[in-house]
Design a protein around this motif. Structure first.
Motif, PDB file in Angstrom:
ATOM      1  N   SER A  49       0.828  -1.218   0.000  1.00 55.27           N
ATOM      2  CA  SER A  49       0.000   0.000   0.000  1.00 55.27           C
ATOM      3  C   SER A  49       0.856   1.258   0.000  1.00 55.27           C
ATOM      4  CB  SER A  49      -0.933  -0.007   1.217  1.00 55.27           C
ATOM      5  OG  SER A  49      -1.839  -1.093   1.150  1.00 55.27           O
ATOM      6  N   VAL A  50       1.956   1.237   0.746  1.00 55.84           N
ATOM      7  CA  VAL A  50       2.866   2.389   0.743  1.00 55.84           C
ATOM      8  C   VAL A  50       3.504   2.548  -0.638  1.00 55.84           C
ATOM      9  CG1 VAL A  50       4.976   3.371   1.706  1.00 55.84           C
ATOM     10  CG2 VAL A  50       3.325   2.260   3.211  1.00 55.84           C
ATOM     11  N   ALA A  51       3.887   1.419  -1.263  1.00 58.26           N
ATOM     12  CA  ALA A  51       4.470   1.475  -2.605  1.00 58.26           C
ATOM     13  C   ALA A  51       3.461   2.034  -3.606  1.00 58.26           C
ATOM     14  CB  ALA A  51       4.925   0.090  -3.043  1.00 58.26           C
ATOM     15  N   ILE A  52       2.187   1.653  -3.474  1.00 54.28           N
ATOM     16  CA  ILE A  52       1.143   2.194  -4.353  1.00 54.28           C
ATOM     17  C   ILE A  52       0.991   3.691  -4.139  1.00 54.28           C
ATOM     18  CG2 ILE A  52      -1.356   2.222  -4.746  1.00 54.28           C
ATOM     19  CD1 ILE A  52      -1.297  -0.832  -4.282  1.00 54.28           C
ATOM     20  N   TYR A  53       0.961   4.110  -2.882  1.00 52.56           N
ATOM     21  CA  TYR A  53       0.887   5.541  -2.577  1.00 52.56           C
ATOM     22  C   TYR A  53       2.031   6.304  -3.247  1.00 52.56           C
ATOM     23  CZ  TYR A  53       2.108   9.679   0.174  1.00 52.56           C
ATOM     24  OH  TYR A  53       2.492  10.944   0.551  1.00 52.56           O
ATOM     25  N   GLU A  54       3.236   5.757  -3.147  1.00 54.59           N
ATOM     26  CA  GLU A  54       4.389   6.428  -3.743  1.00 54.59           C
ATOM     27  C   GLU A  54       4.269   6.492  -5.264  1.00 54.59           C
ATOM     28  OE1 GLU A  54       7.709   5.129  -0.356  1.00 54.59           O
ATOM     29  OE2 GLU A  54       7.527   3.990  -2.219  1.00 54.59           O
ATOM     30  N   TRP A  55       3.827   5.391  -5.870  1.00 53.39           N
ATOM     31  CA  TRP A  55       3.680   5.370  -7.330  1.00 53.39           C
ATOM     32  C   TRP A  55       2.606   6.360  -7.802  1.00 53.39           C
ATOM     33  CZ3 TRP A  55       6.582   4.200 -11.177  1.00 53.39           C
ATOM     34  CH2 TRP A  55       6.056   3.988 -12.454  1.00 53.39           C
ATOM     35  N   ILE A 120      -0.210   9.104 -18.084  1.00 52.71           N
ATOM     36  CA  ILE A 120      -0.231   8.951 -16.628  1.00 52.71           C
ATOM     37  C   ILE A 120      -1.179   7.829 -16.219  1.00 52.71           C
ATOM     38  CG2 ILE A 120      -0.967  10.068 -14.486  1.00 52.71           C
ATOM     39  CD1 ILE A 120       0.132  12.692 -15.624  1.00 52.71           C
ATOM     40  N   MET A 121      -2.334   7.740 -16.876  1.00 55.37           N
ATOM     41  CA  MET A 121      -3.304   6.702 -16.538  1.00 55.37           C
ATOM     42  C   MET A 121      -2.734   5.307 -16.812  1.00 55.37           C
ATOM     43  SD  MET A 121      -7.186   6.072 -17.941  1.00 55.37           S
ATOM     44  CE  MET A 121      -6.610   5.476 -19.548  1.00 55.37           C
ATOM     45  N   VAL A 122      -2.097   5.138 -17.974  1.00 52.32           N
ATOM     46  CA  VAL A 122      -1.539   3.832 -18.329  1.00 52.32           C
ATOM     47  C   VAL A 122      -0.428   3.447 -17.355  1.00 52.32           C
ATOM     48  CG1 VAL A 122      -0.219   2.577 -20.071  1.00 52.32           C
ATOM     49  CG2 VAL A 122      -2.153   3.994 -20.757  1.00 52.32           C
ATOM     50  N   LYS A 123       0.477   4.382 -17.073  1.00 47.72           N
ATOM     51  CA  LYS A 123       1.567   4.085 -16.147  1.00 47.72           C
ATOM     52  C   LYS A 123       1.033   3.778 -14.752  1.00 47.72           C
ATOM     53  CE  LYS A 123       3.967   7.851 -17.123  1.00 47.72           C
ATOM     54  NZ  LYS A 123       5.088   8.837 -17.048  1.00 47.72           N
ATOM     55  N   THR A 124       0.039   4.519 -14.324  1.00 53.20           N
ATOM     56  CA  THR A 124      -0.537   4.309 -12.999  1.00 53.20           C
ATOM     57  C   THR A 124      -1.177   2.936 -12.888  1.00 53.20           C
ATOM     58  OG1 THR A 124      -0.944   6.684 -12.683  1.00 53.20           O
ATOM     59  CG2 THR A 124      -2.231   5.154 -11.337  1.00 53.20           C
ATOM     60  N   LEU A 125      -1.986   2.571 -13.873  1.00 54.95           N
ATOM     61  CA  LEU A 125      -2.685   1.283 -13.840  1.00 54.95           C
ATOM     62  C   LEU A 125      -1.699   0.119 -13.868  1.00 54.95           C
ATOM     63  CD1 LEU A 125      -5.758   1.929 -16.185  1.00 54.95           C
ATOM     64  CD2 LEU A 125      -5.767   1.612 -13.692  1.00 54.95           C
ATOM     65  N   CYS A 126      -0.696   0.212 -14.730  1.00 59.73           N
ATOM     66  CA  CYS A 126       0.296  -0.864 -14.814  1.00 59.73           C
ATOM     67  C   CYS A 126       1.048  -1.007 -13.492  1.00 59.73           C
ATOM     68  CB  CYS A 126       1.276  -0.597 -15.956  1.00 59.73           C
ATOM     69  SG  CYS A 126       0.606  -0.941 -17.602  1.00 59.73           S
ATOM     70  N   GLY A 127       1.465   0.126 -12.919  1.00 61.27           N
ATOM     71  CA  GLY A 127       2.215   0.086 -11.674  1.00 61.27           C
ATOM     72  C   GLY A 127       1.408  -0.454 -10.515  1.00 61.27           C
ATOM     73  N   VAL A 128       0.189   0.038 -10.357  1.00 60.41           N
ATOM     74  CA  VAL A 128      -0.659  -0.405  -9.249  1.00 60.41           C
ATOM     75  C   VAL A 128      -0.987  -1.889  -9.379  1.00 60.41           C
ATOM     76  CG1 VAL A 128      -2.948  -0.188  -8.210  1.00 60.41           C
ATOM     77  CG2 VAL A 128      -1.638   1.859  -8.779  1.00 60.41           C
ATOM     78  N   LEU A 256       9.152   1.878  -2.505  1.00 60.49           N
ATOM     79  CA  LEU A 256       9.287   1.477  -3.911  1.00 60.49           C
ATOM     80  C   LEU A 256      10.747   1.412  -4.337  1.00 60.49           C
ATOM     81  CD1 LEU A 256       7.496   0.744  -6.310  1.00 60.49           C
ATOM     82  CD2 LEU A 256       7.483   3.151  -6.962  1.00 60.49           C
ATOM     83  N   ASP A 257      11.571   2.283  -3.791  1.00 59.71           N
ATOM     84  CA  ASP A 257      13.004   2.252  -4.107  1.00 59.71           C
ATOM     85  C   ASP A 257      13.654   0.962  -3.626  1.00 59.71           C
ATOM     86  OD1 ASP A 257      13.038   4.899  -5.197  1.00 59.71           O
ATOM     87  OD2 ASP A 257      13.003   5.687  -3.158  1.00 59.71           O
TER      88      ASP A 257
END
Length: 276
Positions: A49-55, A120-128, A256-257
């Protein structure tokens, strides 16, 4: 394989890194070794969840909305962990749907710098989605009868790969792996990581009486593919013009790092152990 291993750090920064590691590493190990299903799941959900917040923050979502969305995704992931069946075929399909587009993005790394709404939407969805898959895969690994071994072995695998990449890259690094994405990474570092992981897997096979002919190539492939996760996080930060995903971990940057390589390593390890 984290490029920041090779960056010089000040004494104060090094002190912060050591203190943070001394506090968090034992807590992580205790949760893996002694934590029941609920406590281990809680730790994984917190990390994810923290990694998602950061992304989400990297991709320009306001902090309050990033927190809210990360919490919602965390709750939904907890539901998936508890109530829905997770056959390995689902992981295979999800991994392909996520990491093939990400690999194309890395190959065409100029895409995304414009930071348009669609990008931004594509990168966000892929990352999450990748982070959710990572959380589910760690929970699945831990539920196995050899769960503690499986989780710790993949975590140490990434550490060994990082160390091998650092020393080989520092001493022999000449050819850049992806200079436009992460200038610190070299092909020699990748080769060094592969050698280190092969030795590590061989030692595990001997110590725990495992099939080395299976374990060594599995771990080498996991280490190789984990570079994709590392590069994806690096490119996302580069396009957002940020150095670290956050400053939650003193001396280390963000969650995330620290877990970028694990985000792909976890699911790949689970899939390979299940099908081979």
């Amino acid at each position: 394989m984290n490029a920041d291993l090779a960056k010089p750090v000040s004494k104060s920064m090094l002190k912060q890194r050591i203190i943070t590691a001394l506090v968090l590493a034992p807590l992580f190990l205790l949760a893996v070794i002694y934590g029941q299903k609920l406590w281990f799941a809680a730790m994984v959900l917190l990390i994810g969840s923290v990694a998602i917040y950061e992304w989400l923050k990297i991709n320009r979502l306001p902090p309050a909305l990033a927190i809210l969305n990360a919490l919602v995704v965390g709750v939904l992931t907890a539901f998936l962990m508890q109530f829905l069946p997770q056959p390995v075929t689902h992981y295979v399909v999800a991994a392909v749907l996520i990491w093939v587009p990400v690999s194309v993005w890395l190959a065409r790394h100029r895409w995304g710098y414009a930071q348009t709404g669609m990008q931004i939407m594509v990168k966000t969805l892929c990352g999450v989605t990748a982070i959710v898959l990572f959380m589910l895969s760690l929970q699945q690994l831990h539920q196995h009868e050899m769960g503690v071994f499986r989780v710790l072995s993949v975590v140490f695998l990434i550490w060994v790969a990082d160390i091998g990449a650092y020393f080989s890259g520092k001493n022999f690094g000449r050819r850049k792996l992806a200079p436009a994405i992460s200038p610190g990474k070299t092909w020699e570092g990748v080769i060094g990581a592969q050698i280190a992981v092969a030795i590590y897997a061989g030692v595990l096979a001997v110590l725990f009486d495992l099939n080395a002919l299976k374990l060594v190539p599995v771990m080498m492939l996991v280490a190789l593919l984990s570079v994709v996760g590392d590069l994806a996080a690096s490119l996302g930060k580069r396009q957002a013009k940020v150095k670290d995903s956050s400053h939650i971990l003193p001396g280390h940057g963000g969650v995330l790092d620290r877990f970028d390589s694990m985000i792909i390593a976890g699911p790949v390890y689970l899939i390979l152990l299940s099908v081979l």
